[in-house]
Scaffold this active site. Structure first.
Site, PDB file in Angstrom:
ATOM      1  N   TRP A  37     -25.560 -57.153  12.981  1.00  0.00           N
ATOM      2  CA  TRP A  37     -26.191 -56.056  12.711  1.00  0.00           C
ATOM      3  C   TRP A  37     -27.213 -55.661  13.921  1.00  0.00           C
ATOM      4  CZ3 TRP A  37     -31.329 -54.665  11.533  1.00  0.00           C
ATOM      5  CH2 TRP A  37     -31.629 -53.343  11.452  1.00  0.00           C
ATOM      6  N   ASP A  95     -28.157 -39.507   5.609  1.00  0.00           N
ATOM      7  CA  ASP A  95     -28.318 -40.069   4.181  1.00  0.00           C
ATOM      8  C   ASP A  95     -29.402 -39.431   3.354  1.00  0.00           C
ATOM      9  OD1 ASP A  95     -28.052 -41.633   1.971  1.00  0.00           O
ATOM     10  OD2 ASP A  95     -28.328 -43.642   3.126  1.00  0.00           O
ATOM     11  N   ARG A 123     -26.501 -54.290   0.250  1.00  0.00           N
ATOM     12  CA  ARG A 123     -27.563 -52.817   0.294  1.00  0.00           C
ATOM     13  C   ARG A 123     -27.730 -52.265  -0.870  1.00  0.00           C
ATOM     14  NH1 ARG A 123     -27.545 -47.406   4.023  1.00  0.00           N
ATOM     15  NH2 ARG A 123     -29.668 -47.578   4.727  1.00  0.00           N
ATOM     16  N   LYS A 144     -20.623 -37.685   9.623  1.00  0.00           N
ATOM     17  CA  LYS A 144     -21.033 -38.775   9.842  1.00  0.00           C
ATOM     18  C   LYS A 144     -20.407 -39.751   8.866  1.00  0.00           C
ATOM     19  CE  LYS A 144     -24.586 -42.224  11.157  1.00  0.00           C
ATOM     20  NZ  LYS A 144     -25.987 -42.142  11.090  1.00  0.00           N
ATOM     21  N   TRP A 145     -19.362 -40.463   9.270  1.00  0.00           N
ATOM     22  CA  TRP A 145     -18.529 -41.396   8.143  1.00  0.00           C
ATOM     23  C   TRP A 145     -19.164 -42.816   8.273  1.00  0.00           C
ATOM     24  CZ3 TRP A 145     -12.942 -40.791   6.195  1.00  0.00           C
ATOM     25  CH2 TRP A 145     -12.645 -41.751   5.353  1.00  0.00           C
ATOM     26  N   ASP A 146     -20.203 -43.251   7.202  1.00  0.00           N
ATOM     27  CA  ASP A 146     -20.735 -44.692   7.344  1.00  0.00           C
ATOM     28  C   ASP A 146     -20.110 -45.509   6.549  1.00  0.00           C
ATOM     29  OD1 ASP A 146     -22.409 -46.147   8.040  1.00  0.00           O
ATOM     30  OD2 ASP A 146     -24.213 -45.000   7.802  1.00  0.00           O
ATOM     31  N   MET A 147     -20.436 -46.828   6.790  1.00  0.00           N
ATOM     32  CA  MET A 147     -19.735 -47.946   5.701  1.00  0.00           C
ATOM     33  C   MET A 147     -20.784 -49.175   5.814  1.00  0.00           C
ATOM     34  SD  MET A 147     -18.100 -50.824   5.252  1.00  0.00           S
ATOM     35  CE  MET A 147     -17.530 -51.397   6.829  1.00  0.00           C
ATOM     36  N   ASN A 148     -21.685 -49.384   4.846  1.00  0.00           N
ATOM     37  CA  ASN A 148     -22.640 -50.202   4.985  1.00  0.00           C
ATOM     38  C   ASN A 148     -22.639 -51.468   4.408  1.00  0.00           C
ATOM     39  OD1 ASN A 148     -24.756 -48.986   6.701  1.00  0.00           O
ATOM     40  ND2 ASN A 148     -24.575 -47.166   5.436  1.00  0.00           N
ATOM     41  N   CYS A 164     -19.054 -44.759  11.665  1.00  0.00           N
ATOM     42  CA  CYS A 164     -20.352 -45.714  11.645  1.00  0.00           C
ATOM     43  C   CYS A 164     -20.294 -46.910  10.698  1.00  0.00           C
ATOM     44  CB  CYS A 164     -21.590 -44.904  11.261  1.00  0.00           C
ATOM     45  SG  CYS A 164     -23.079 -45.656  10.972  1.00  0.00           S
ATOM     46  N   ASP A 171     -27.452 -49.419  15.242  1.00  0.00           N
ATOM     47  CA  ASP A 171     -28.501 -48.948  14.457  1.00  0.00           C
ATOM     48  C   ASP A 171     -29.965 -49.230  15.348  1.00  0.00           C
ATOM     49  OD1 ASP A 171     -27.486 -47.699  12.369  1.00  0.00           O
ATOM     50  OD2 ASP A 171     -28.014 -49.262  10.979  1.00  0.00           O
TER      51      ASP A 171
END
Ligand code: GLA
Length: 743
Positions: A197, A365, A441, A474-478, A524, A546
């Site tokens: 990351w 977010d 997270r 924005k398609w995130d995946m954290n 993302c 990031d």
């Protein structure tokens, strides 16, 4: 493009590359003969067969040259005389894994096979041809269809395998690579993109050693750790010279890329779904398709390899609507506000952004549920009326009225504990209900192997998208998946979970784009945790990292450009001290780095001074001026930040009439050595005006001699030596155009 000799030799060639394989008579397997630069077609390629009688091997009865340990193969399997890692492994009803896939027949087609919810390259009938070679198992009715697609305009072959089940038995597929290639070379290096990351796509180059070397993911996503790409190159290969064989997998889930150097100096190259934690139950009528892998051969080093990937992805992988379309200059509120915003703050940011010339406002977010921190509300995609009392629709309207497009952040695959979704559907969470399920997270992963889960999330997203004017998502995946288990899969099929999960992700992308085909999606995953070609198929740009620090970004973007075009590399100017590394860099440096990507801002523009605002305005004008060049031109890496204090790259327009060079000095040096930067990709016969230097020089001259940077100490001014370079972290942009006078 496809030649066949006597129904047993197959030669794929397009004038740039040749790929040759044949049916081996004694064993019936498919034998690999050659992959590399094009060679003329011959009536027979028998002369490429290498055979030696070797002691101490296992053979067919009364034969001393049939050991598969010494035959280069296209689909190696377990249970023959080959002891290296196989490309296919099937568990039979008796519990054994002994296969023998023999050549059966072939067909040629110029239509691409379409597999539901699995992204692959696409092409028009005149642009490519596919040879499908069918193998049949000696011990069952299983067949394998091996697709080899050769493209007219690229030194690229794509590979995909399909295993087809025809009888009533139940087989368990344990390993099924997308490609296996036995290359007769070992004195080489291999190059890959590693990271973590905030420090993704770091270029790593190692010497090949005997035995196994691999990159992989077991995390449920292609991951920050290794990108699903690697290349094998001559030891002497550089950015501009040497043979390079590069492999890129169109897949976002658990993958493996490996090279097994054997004791006879063959490098067995494999890429595909990671067999670790994988199995797939095959029942009558089932077809299991591997993801597609792109095999790219470059004769002139890594720059050529990258140019092949960039052009290929733009033409044959990225949605055509966006492939060559310039990307809007965006502003994202994440680093400006994090979770702490309300409508008036957002509108103030948007107003200032519009004044500065920005084109798209992205609300990141924190706009839904009651998400004031990262422990809340994922999976509850309803606007937070405390922050946005008039709702998203009204906000989107107000932002559009300011002349901006509007984008919204989602993290569709995740759920927080405090949501109605989590409470109502514990069976929709990935993990074993009686065992520990870790959070990452503070969030949990929704089980996208279940269609009902995908439908529920689609309905929630659809409710927002259809009610409001939204141009971008924005398609995130954290977080990664650490305890893979789906309550819906039963005992026999848990090995299918990871692949089914990622197919579910693709299914949701398909559903969204079927209904909203004009949507620009940026993928993302905590930055570049899922930067891979499969997601590019749906989302033509990716948030690269990031880490928004300009100096860190030199390495991250340099690495990403090995595979991905600038139009896919998400890059923003953010504030200083930088939020990830606390570094101070000039606004110019930050913009000069972000320019070589999609370009945008991620800082509170309302807090900029008048001087900074006018600087930002000019940066945006500059980007817009060069946007077509940047997003459709040809990219060259000139100097690597991994090798020293300077990074440089350039873009040249397709017709070679203009070019933009980015030159970055990391630390200032006292009394530095002379610096010359040899340019690439220009037309040797054109005269170019170098606007920053008011010079005219020929393309030949600029490529042979280069630009000369001798301006560090330019005069003696008062007590110190006056410098032109701005010291640490400084940058220059140099713009060239073909001299019009030349006609
Ligand atoms: C991830 C993304 C960021 C931002 C945050 C929001 O970390 O990479 O850009 O969207 O999530 O939570």
């Amino acid at each position: 493009m496809i030649y066949i000799n006597n129904n047993k030799e197959f030669h794929l060639t397009n004038g740039m590359i040749s790929y040759i394989c044949r049916v081996e008579e004694k064993t019936g397997v498919l034998e690999q003969l050659y992959f590399g630069s094009a060679i003329p077609h011959q009536p027979t390629f028998d002369y490429l067969i290498e055979r030696e009688i070797r002691p101490s091997n296992n053979f067919k009865k009364e034969d001393h040259t049939s050991s598969l340990e010494h035959i280069k193969q296209e689909m190696p399997m377990y249970g023959t005389t080959d002891f290296r890692y196989p490309a296919v492994e099937v568990q039979y009803p008796d519990g054994d894994a002994i296969s023998h896939f023999n050549y059966s027949n072939y067909r040629i087609s110029n239509k691409k096979r379409k597999i539901p919810n699995l992204p692959t390259s696409f092409y028009d009938e005149a642009e490519a041809e596919t040879l499908t070679i069918v193998l049949k198992d000696r011990y069952s009715s299983l067949t394998i269809e091996m697709d080899y697609t050769i493209f007219k305009d690229f030194p690229i072959i794509s590979r995909q395998n399909h295993i087809v089940h025809h009888d009533d038995c139940r087989y368990q597929l344990m390993r099924f690579m997308s490609m296996s290639l036995d290359l007769p070379i070992d004195d080489c290096d291999w190059l890959h993109l590693d990271g973590a990351w905030a420090r993704e796509t770091q270029v790593k180059r190692d010497k090949l050693h005997s035995g196994l070397q691999q990159i992989s993911s077991t995390r449920g996503a292609s991951s920050h750790i290794h990108n699903p790409f690697f290349a094998i190159c001559e030891k002497s290969a550089t950015e501009f010279q040497g043979d390079v064989y590069a492999f890129s997998l169109i897949y976002s889930g658990n993958f493996v890329g490996q090279i097994e150097v054997d004791t006879y100096r063959i490098s067995r190259v494999q890429m595909g779904i990671n067999p670790y934690q994988f199995s797939w139950q095959l029942e009558k009528g089932d077809v299991f398709s591997s993801p597609e892998v792109i095999m790219n051969y470059a004769q002139n080093g890594f720059n050529e390899m990258s140019r092949n990937f960039h052009a290929f992805f733009k033409k044959h992988l990225i949605r055509q609507k966006w492939a060559s379309k310039e990307r809007p200059v965006l502003i994202n509120n994440w680093e400006a506000t994090y979770f702490n915003f309300d409508e008036s703050k957002i509108l103030a940011l948007a107003q200032e952004a519009a004044n500065l010339g920005i084109e798209l406002f992205v609300l990141d977010d924190g706009w839904f549920g009651h998400r004031d921190n990262d422990a809340s509300s994922l999976g509850n995609w309803q606007v937070d009326k405390r922050k946005l009392p008039h709702g998203i629709r009204s906000l989107s309207q107000k932002i559009h009225e300011k002349g901006l497009k509007f984008g919204l952040w989602f993290e569709p695959e995740m759920v927080s504990m405090d949501t109605p979704l989590y409470q109502a559907h514990p069976d929709w969470i990935v993990g074993h209900p009686q065992k520990n399920i870790s959070h990452g997270r503070n969030q949990y992963v929704l089980d996208f192997s279940q269609n009902c889960v995908i439908d529920c999330i689609f309905e929630q997203m659809d409710a927002v998208l259809k009610a409001c004017e939204i141009d971008y998502v924005k398609w995130d995946m954290n977080r990664y998946i650490s305890e893979a288990y789906s309550v819906s899969l039963g005992k026999q099929r848990q090995g299918e979970f990871f692949h089914r999960y990622i197919l579910g992700v693709y299914a949701l992308y398909e559903k969204l784009l079927a209904k909203y085909p004009d949507l620009l999606i940026e993928s993302c995953a905590g930055g570049g945790g899922r930067f891979d070609p499969a997601l590019l198929y749906y989302a033509p740009q990716t948030w690269t990292s990031d880490d928004t620090d300009a100096i860190e970004r030199l390495k991250i973007q340099y690495g990403a450009s090995m595979v991905y075009p600038l139009s896919a590399i998400g890059s923003h100017v953010s504030e200083v001290p930088n939020h990830q590394v606390a570094r101070m860099t000039s606004l110019k440096m930050r913009s000069d780095v972000a320019l070589f990507g999609t370009f945008g801002y991620e800082l509170d523009v309302t807090k900029l001074s008048q001087r900074e605002k006018s600087q930002v305005k000019n940066q945006i004008i500059l980007f817009k001026k060069h946007r077509t060049l940047l997003h459709t031109g040809t990219f060259f890496r000139l100097q690597s930040p991994f090798n020293g204090n300077v990074c440089a790259w350039m873009v040249v327009s397709e017709n070679q009439t203009e070019a933009l060079i980015g030159y970055y000095q990391i630390l200032a040096e006292p009394n530095p050595p002379y610096q010359r930067l040899r340019l690439k990709g220009l037309n040797a016969d054109f005269d170019y005006t170098i606007w920053e230097k008011e010079q005219v020089r020929t393309g030949k001259d600029l490529m042979a001699v280069g630009l000369i940077f001798g301006e560090n100490y330019i005069d003696r001014a008062s007590d110190f030596w006056q410098r032109q370079m701005a010291g640490d972290f400084s940058s220059k942009l140099i713009y060239l155009t073909r001299n019009k006078m030349q006609g």
